[in-house]
Design an enzyme around this catalytic site. Sequence first.
Site, mmCIF file in Angstrom:
data_model
loop_
_atom_site.group_PDB
_atom_site.id
_atom_site.type_symbol
_atom_site.label_atom_id
_atom_site.label_comp_id
_atom_site.label_asym_id
_atom_site.label_seq_id
_atom_site.Cartn_x
_atom_site.Cartn_y
_atom_site.Cartn_z
ATOM 1 C CB SER A 197 0.216 -2.911 -11.215
ATOM 2 O OG SER A 197 1.141 -1.905 -10.887
ATOM 3 C CE LYS A 214 0.835 -0.212 -7.581
ATOM 4 N NZ LYS A 214 1.533 -0.034 -8.857
ATOM 5 C CB SER A 229 1.844 0.389 -12.964
ATOM 6 O OG SER A 229 1.847 -0.954 -13.348
#
Length: 526
Positions: free
Chosen positions: A154, A79, A178
């Site tokens: 997210s 990420k 997330s």
Amino acid sequence: MQPSDMSAVDLVNAVRQGDLTALRATEAFLERIERLDGQINAFLAVDREGALRTAAAIDDKRKSGKPLGPLAGLPVAVKDALCTSDLPTTCASKMLAGFRPPYDAEVVARLRAADAVIVGKTNMDEFAMGGSNENSAFGPVHKPWALTRAPGGSSGGSAACVAADMAPVAIGSDTGGSIRQPAGLCGITGLKPTYGRVSRRGLVAFASSLDQIGPMARSAADCALLLETIAGHDPGDATSLDLPVPAYGTDLERPLEGVRIGRVPAHFGAGLDPEVAHAVEEAFAAFRAAGATVIDIDMPHADAGVATYYLVAPCEASSNLARYDGAHYGHRAEPGKGHRAEPGRLQPAQPVSGHRAEPGSGQGNASGGFESALVEMYCRSRAEGFGPEVKRRIMLGTYALSAGYYDAYYAKALKVRRLIRQDYLDAFEKVDLIGGPVSATAAFKLGEKSGDPLAMYLVDLYTVCTNLAGVGGISFPCGFTKGGLPIGFQLQAPALAEPLLLRATDRYQHLTDWHRRRPAIAARPR
Ligand code: GLN
């Protein structure tokens, strides 16, 4: 078998035994990224050359008889909220566009030391604020199962790249859901570890008392493999736990006899899509068939979770994001109209005076001009660099922390957070795990909720309490809607009970094959 069809566990074993080279494994995933990511937008950076170089070095290491790390040859997507010294780290924000950190996040360093191959950085909601991936400054991620829909967020890029077999495993972060929510919406398995289990050093901070990094993969067994490498104490993160790391992969096959799973009847109230409710109830039945007992329990303060989270998280964010002012960090606005000081005076090395000029004093006028130009530069940099949701959170947090409102909002939220935590402590007297839905609906269309922040916040109903309590949670697919979209199931456990979360999920995945289904886009070209 193609490397992209192999589990991470099998892939690592094949590389260790010499049945597959790290180079071939890496090339297979890079080829898929090149072919598919134009439609999905899961990656913000792909490190083709670096990944091939690392893979070749791992193959050389093996040939020369040197011991290989536990993740040797495993492609991993990270990420873009984690610092990487060799790749930009943007947090999907214009504020950090092009930022190249001077060091690797602890988790990234551990992956490299374990001989994993980092293939790229994944798209996300800006600064991890969001649940749809639409808040990325670099365009939304498209859900591999239906490209017009949101992958969740997210960590939407991490979830989508695993779902479309562009990486066997990925790293996500979870502040209020997330990892678990996009994993659930994309049909993969994602684990949010106990707060402190994994070092946060080098994770761009959103809400420091809630943030936690975790693995995302196609199965619990693959999550276990990744967690074993990334978990553990780091003196560079004062909140990381100084406790031994269990061998997460070794106890997965132990049957679930005697394990008690809590079911919260209130989870099945208004707002839960009937197809989701049905799949979740079926999963409870599968757990019963696997030997577990299911017990109804009450979480009396769970309905205050979203309100509490949307005070605590923005308050912490408003403080954490204060550093992006164009001088200390981040995008700096070009001097333009309205600037009263010449640009040369706005260098970060210039001392910044806290002194406010007294009207009429000569000295003060000069300083006041500088100060107002500096403040203007801060304001314009932040106005240009941050997207609308990040600004909304900063304003919410700043308001709730301001004198006069602090007690009514922030202090109150902290009290409710304690009550929520106590709910978990009480529940875990009666049960070993808590099961239920991850999201109230299987998926929403891109654009469907983006104009309605409150509707977007309510998506987090089932996931935020885990973070507020600091415990662990996992999500994995438990069925599909009639329209072919994955439905997620969530298990939560007491602090440090990751072995049980992984074992229960692995046992479920032994009985079912939802986690093996792949979206049509992932099918190999003929
Ligand atoms: N959707 C939640 C939010 O917008 C959770 C985000 C996260 O876990 N990073 O804050």
